[in-house]
Design a protein around this motif. Structure first.
Motif, PDB file in Angstrom:
ATOM      1  N   GLY A 187       0.788  -1.415  -0.186  1.00 24.29           N
ATOM      2  CA  GLY A 187       0.008  -0.067   0.020  1.00 24.29           C
ATOM      3  C   GLY A 187       0.757   1.097   0.145  1.00 24.29           C
ATOM      4  N   ASP A 188       1.556   1.514   1.233  1.00 25.41           N
ATOM      5  CA  ASP A 188       2.103   2.718   1.207  1.00 25.41           C
ATOM      6  C   ASP A 188       3.476   2.557   0.166  1.00 25.41           C
ATOM      7  OD1 ASP A 188       1.279   4.755   3.490  1.00 25.41           O
ATOM      8  OD2 ASP A 188       0.919   2.663   4.228  1.00 25.41           O
ATOM      9  N   LEU A 189       4.152   1.511   0.173  1.00 24.66           N
ATOM     10  CA  LEU A 189       5.100   1.413  -0.734  1.00 24.66           C
ATOM     11  C   LEU A 189       5.068   1.802  -1.977  1.00 24.66           C
ATOM     12  CD1 LEU A 189       8.183   0.456  -1.243  1.00 24.66           C
ATOM     13  CD2 LEU A 189       7.398  -2.035  -1.605  1.00 24.66           C
ATOM     14  N   GLY A 190       3.862   1.379  -2.487  1.00 28.55           N
ATOM     15  CA  GLY A 190       3.381   1.585  -3.948  1.00 28.55           C
ATOM     16  C   GLY A 190       3.202   3.097  -4.087  1.00 28.55           C
ATOM     17  N   VAL A 191       2.460   3.948  -3.068  1.00 25.14           N
ATOM     18  CA  VAL A 191       2.316   5.150  -3.001  1.00 25.14           C
ATOM     19  C   VAL A 191       3.867   6.020  -2.979  1.00 25.14           C
ATOM     20  CG1 VAL A 191       1.533   7.457  -1.778  1.00 25.14           C
ATOM     21  CG2 VAL A 191       0.250   5.311  -1.888  1.00 25.14           C
ATOM     22  N   GLU A 192       4.713   5.605  -2.254  1.00 29.15           N
ATOM     23  CA  GLU A 192       5.894   6.283  -2.251  1.00 29.15           C
ATOM     24  C   GLU A 192       6.975   6.037  -3.472  1.00 29.15           C
ATOM     25  OE1 GLU A 192       8.281   6.243   1.187  1.00 29.15           O
ATOM     26  OE2 GLU A 192       6.800   6.822   2.432  1.00 29.15           O
ATOM     27  N   ILE A 193       6.849   4.890  -4.137  1.00 30.12           N
ATOM     28  CA  ILE A 193       7.816   4.590  -5.154  1.00 30.12           C
ATOM     29  C   ILE A 193       7.166   4.535  -6.488  1.00 30.12           C
ATOM     30  CG2 ILE A 193       9.429   3.414  -3.665  1.00 30.12           C
ATOM     31  CD1 ILE A 193       7.425   1.329  -5.878  1.00 30.12           C
ATOM     32  N   GLY A 194       5.817   4.535  -6.548  1.00 30.64           N
ATOM     33  CA  GLY A 194       5.134   4.469  -7.539  1.00 30.64           C
ATOM     34  C   GLY A 194       4.438   3.296  -8.046  1.00 30.64           C
ATOM     35  N   ASP A 195       3.398   2.914  -8.834  1.00 32.73           N
ATOM     36  CA  ASP A 195       2.930   1.823  -9.005  1.00 32.73           C
ATOM     37  C   ASP A 195       3.690   0.895 -10.017  1.00 32.73           C
ATOM     38  OD1 ASP A 195       0.536   2.170  -7.267  1.00 32.73           O
ATOM     39  OD2 ASP A 195      -0.830   2.843  -8.905  1.00 32.73           O
ATOM     40  N   ALA A 196       4.446   1.695 -10.970  1.00 33.53           N
ATOM     41  CA  ALA A 196       5.082   1.059 -12.046  1.00 33.53           C
ATOM     42  C   ALA A 196       6.162   0.390 -11.655  1.00 33.53           C
ATOM     43  CB  ALA A 196       5.619   2.231 -13.079  1.00 33.53           C
ATOM     44  N   GLU A 197       6.762   0.826 -10.301  1.00 34.43           N
ATOM     45  CA  GLU A 197       8.042   0.101  -9.904  1.00 34.43           C
ATOM     46  C   GLU A 197       7.781  -0.951  -8.802  1.00 34.43           C
ATOM     47  OE1 GLU A 197      11.106   0.954 -10.845  1.00 34.43           O
ATOM     48  OE2 GLU A 197      10.067   2.481 -12.107  1.00 34.43           O
ATOM     49  N   LEU A 198       6.418  -1.280  -8.491  1.00 32.89           N
ATOM     50  CA  LEU A 198       5.928  -2.035  -7.426  1.00 32.89           C
ATOM     51  C   LEU A 198       6.126  -3.660  -7.797  1.00 32.89           C
ATOM     52  CD1 LEU A 198       5.001  -2.069  -4.584  1.00 32.89           C
ATOM     53  CD2 LEU A 198       2.800  -1.995  -5.525  1.00 32.89           C
ATOM     54  N   PRO A 199       5.699  -3.976  -9.025  1.00 30.67           N
ATOM     55  CA  PRO A 199       5.914  -5.385  -9.312  1.00 30.67           C
ATOM     56  C   PRO A 199       7.291  -5.883  -9.247  1.00 30.67           C
ATOM     57  CG  PRO A 199       4.382  -4.490 -10.907  1.00 30.67           C
ATOM     58  CD  PRO A 199       5.100  -3.299 -10.376  1.00 30.67           C
ATOM     59  N   GLY A 200       8.285  -5.122  -9.669  1.00 29.66           N
ATOM     60  CA  GLY A 200       9.746  -5.584  -9.646  1.00 29.66           C
ATOM     61  C   GLY A 200      10.147  -5.658  -8.345  1.00 29.66           C
ATOM     62  N   LEU A 201       9.861  -4.512  -7.617  1.00 24.26           N
ATOM     63  CA  LEU A 201      10.350  -4.586  -6.107  1.00 24.26           C
ATOM     64  C   LEU A 201       9.772  -5.723  -5.091  1.00 24.26           C
ATOM     65  CD1 LEU A 201      10.425  -0.591  -5.524  1.00 24.26           C
ATOM     66  CD2 LEU A 201      12.296  -2.216  -5.514  1.00 24.26           C
ATOM     67  N   GLN A 202       8.476  -6.181  -5.491  1.00 21.29           N
ATOM     68  CA  GLN A 202       8.067  -6.929  -4.977  1.00 21.29           C
ATOM     69  C   GLN A 202       8.653  -8.499  -5.201  1.00 21.29           C
ATOM     70  OE1 GLN A 202       3.600  -7.865  -5.075  1.00 21.29           O
ATOM     71  NE2 GLN A 202       3.939 -10.110  -5.492  1.00 21.29           N
ATOM     72  N   LYS A 203       9.054  -8.723  -6.548  1.00 25.44           N
ATOM     73  CA  LYS A 203      10.012  -9.686  -6.693  1.00 25.44           C
ATOM     74  C   LYS A 203      11.429  -9.758  -6.138  1.00 25.44           C
ATOM     75  CE  LYS A 203       7.524 -10.791 -11.065  1.00 25.44           C
ATOM     76  NZ  LYS A 203       6.939 -11.888 -10.804  1.00 25.44           N
ATOM     77  N   LYS A 204      11.947  -8.718  -5.996  1.00 29.41           N
ATOM     78  CA  LYS A 204      13.182  -8.307  -5.337  1.00 29.41           C
ATOM     79  C   LYS A 204      13.303  -8.728  -4.013  1.00 29.41           C
ATOM     80  CE  LYS A 204      16.510  -4.894  -4.671  1.00 29.41           C
ATOM     81  NZ  LYS A 204      17.033  -3.286  -4.762  1.00 29.41           N
ATOM     82  N   ILE A 205      12.048  -8.172  -3.139  1.00 32.12           N
ATOM     83  CA  ILE A 205      12.144  -8.561  -1.742  1.00 32.12           C
ATOM     84  C   ILE A 205      11.838  -9.913  -1.440  1.00 32.12           C
ATOM     85  CG2 ILE A 205      10.668  -7.767   0.348  1.00 32.12           C
ATOM     86  CD1 ILE A 205       9.893  -5.075  -1.232  1.00 32.12           C
TER      87      ILE A 205
END
Length: 488
Positions: free
Chosen positions: A248-266
């Motif tokens: 939720g807040d992660l997507g707001v701070e870094i932007g929706d477009a970056e979220l899928p890749g960051l989820q996989k990275k985490i």
């Protein structure tokens, strides 16, 4: 055994929708493994009552269910409006007032909960309110008053959250209120404590110190939801027992477009460090009001499962939704479907070679043996659950049955993918006796049958933490007893 048993765990949030008689029992029957108490909402006494209700429901179901206490953290919010809600127009000025004496808000201004906000901002910064629905650009800082320009037509209501695009707010992860709530969580006897908005490893160390000072041995969960946390991801994962992808807040701070890749990275980083990982936020959001999920939600959950997440979490869907039980049933169904669609195939060429612990080496050897000779189950005798966690990092076709005499360890293992905790007291037994006894339990439960091979891990000395150093290959005889085939 041919029937596929769900390996991915389900974490469900409790709330008003689960307080009705019978709902909690139905949730456990539908497949909930661990429940979440959201300390951001309601009085702490309500969470104490819910925790007791969970223990009672688990006892009725003959199960052990873990409890996760989720701390509110330093969530920055606007204060209240005089008329509860205002409409903002693009291009108009709107001020945020960082003062304890700020008047009730209107179309021109509103107070903010974080009084140090002006110190963290500069002209040009973009502030995102209500999960990004409202966008404000900072024009100037005038003492405690932050002058902004509205970037989009929108409506804004009381107590909505505030984020800075790109992160950079200096507010620490643990507030005084959080410290008080850790004491409440310790009193409840929760199994997990989640730290919201953690920035670095020190935030996790501080939370662990406070929890231990209250007598809690809960596992510490880092919620990755700030841009700063991504920069410090490796050290945060190392300092955590469990990692949550809080989208939720992660997507707001870094932007929706970056979220899928960051989820996989985490997820990758957590698995690489042998830590448990949860994927959370809006996974089946439409089921708050609908009895079935959207196809996009089905794919979202399935992709998290295929990426290797240990657990998937339901928030508003169970806490305040109209179909809490159906949401859990749908989540379980999607997990099983995703697990069936891909074969576990551990790449041992990429596995770590510099193992420092005997139980890690035993786990790797166990999975190599399992991969190449085929076994019906892996049985791990464990005190704290560490051996089971290491085993689970090598994805296996065989289920891992983790036997422990400690109820707390069994509840904490309830979040680990592929692991099924079992109650067994091995005190006074030799490893051979424990092996035969645990396999007898599985045979009597219908989880193993004659002729099936089992990899059994234990320590030479039972009831010793971190002492797993022995691997045995056993086979279930026609009479249901274990027969030794070899020892490593």
């Amino acid at each position: 055994m041919t029937e596929h048993r769900r390996r991915t765990k389900i974490l469900a949030t409790l709330g008003p929708a689960t307080d009705a008689p019978g709902v909690l029992d139905a949730l456990l029957a539908a497949g909930v493994d661990v429940v979440r108490l959201n300390f951001s909402h309601g009085d702490p006494s309500a969470q104490v009552a819910r925790a007791q209700a969970v223990r009672d429901a688990a006892a009725r179901a003959g199960r052990e269910v873990g409890i996760l206490a989720d701390l509110p953290g330093p969530k920055i919010r606007i204060e209240k409006f005089a008329n509860d809600r205002v409409k903002l127009r693009q291009g108009e000025r709107f001020d945020l007032v960082a003062s304890a004496d700020a008047p009730p808000g209107d179309e021109h201004q509103v107070g903010v909960s974080y009084l140090g906000l002006p110190n963290d901002l500069k002209p040009g910064d973009v502030l995102l309110l209500d999960d990004g629905v409202v966008q404000l650009q900072v024009e100037s800082i005038e003492g405690e008053r932050i002058a902004t320009r509205v970037l989009n037509d929108s409506a804004l209501s009381n107590r909505k959250g505030l984020n800075k695009q790109g992160g950079g707010l200096s507010l620490g992860a643990l507030t005084e209120h959080d410290e008080t709530l850790i004491g409440v969580a310790a009193q409840i006897g929760v199994d997990f404590i989640a730290v919201s908005f953690c920035r670095n490893a020190q935030d996790m160390h501080d939370a662990r110190r406070i929890a231990r000072s209250h007598g809690s041995d809960a596992a510490l969960v880092s919620k990755i939801e700030r841009a700063e946390a991504i920069e410090n991801l490796m050290e945060i994962v190392e300092a955590s027992d469990v990692v949550m992808v809080a989208r939720g807040d992660l997507g707001v701070e870094i932007g929706d477009a970056e979220l899928p890749g960051l989820q996989k990275k985490i997820i990758r980083e957590s698995l690489a460090q042998s830590k448990v990982v949860i994927t959370a936020t809006q996974m089946l959001q439409s089921m708050v009001d609908s009895p079935i999920p959207t196809r996009a939600e089905v794919l979202d959950v399935a992709n998290a499962v295929i990426d290797g997440t240990d657990a998937v979490m339901l928030s508003q869907e169970t806490a305040a939704g109209n179909y809490p039980v159906r949401a859990v049933e749908a989540m379980a169904r999607i997990c099983v479907g995703a697990e069936r669609q891909f074969e576990s195939d551990t790449n041992f060429e990429k596995a770590a070679r510099d193992l420092e612990r005997a139980d890690q080496a035993i786990a790797m050897a166990t999975m190599f043996l399992t991969e190449h000779i085929g076994v019906g189950a892996i049985v791990a005798m464990t005190e704290s659950g560490g051996t089971a966690r290491y085993l689970s990092r090598f994805r296996s076709k065989a289920p891992i049955y983790a036997f422990s005499r400690h109820a707390g360890a069994r509840r904490r293992m309830g979040l680990i993918r592929d692991v099924f905790p079992m109650d067994y007291d091995s005190r006074g037994q030799t490893p051979g006796e424990a092996g035969r006894g645990s396999i007898r339990v599985l045979v009597e439960a219908g989880l193993l049958g004659p002729g099936e091979r089992v990899v059994f891990t234990s320590g030479e000395r039972m009831e010793t933490h971190g002492a797993t150093n022995t691997l045995r290959l056993l086979q279930v005889g026609e009479d249901g007893r274990a027969e030794g085939l070899g020892e490593l």
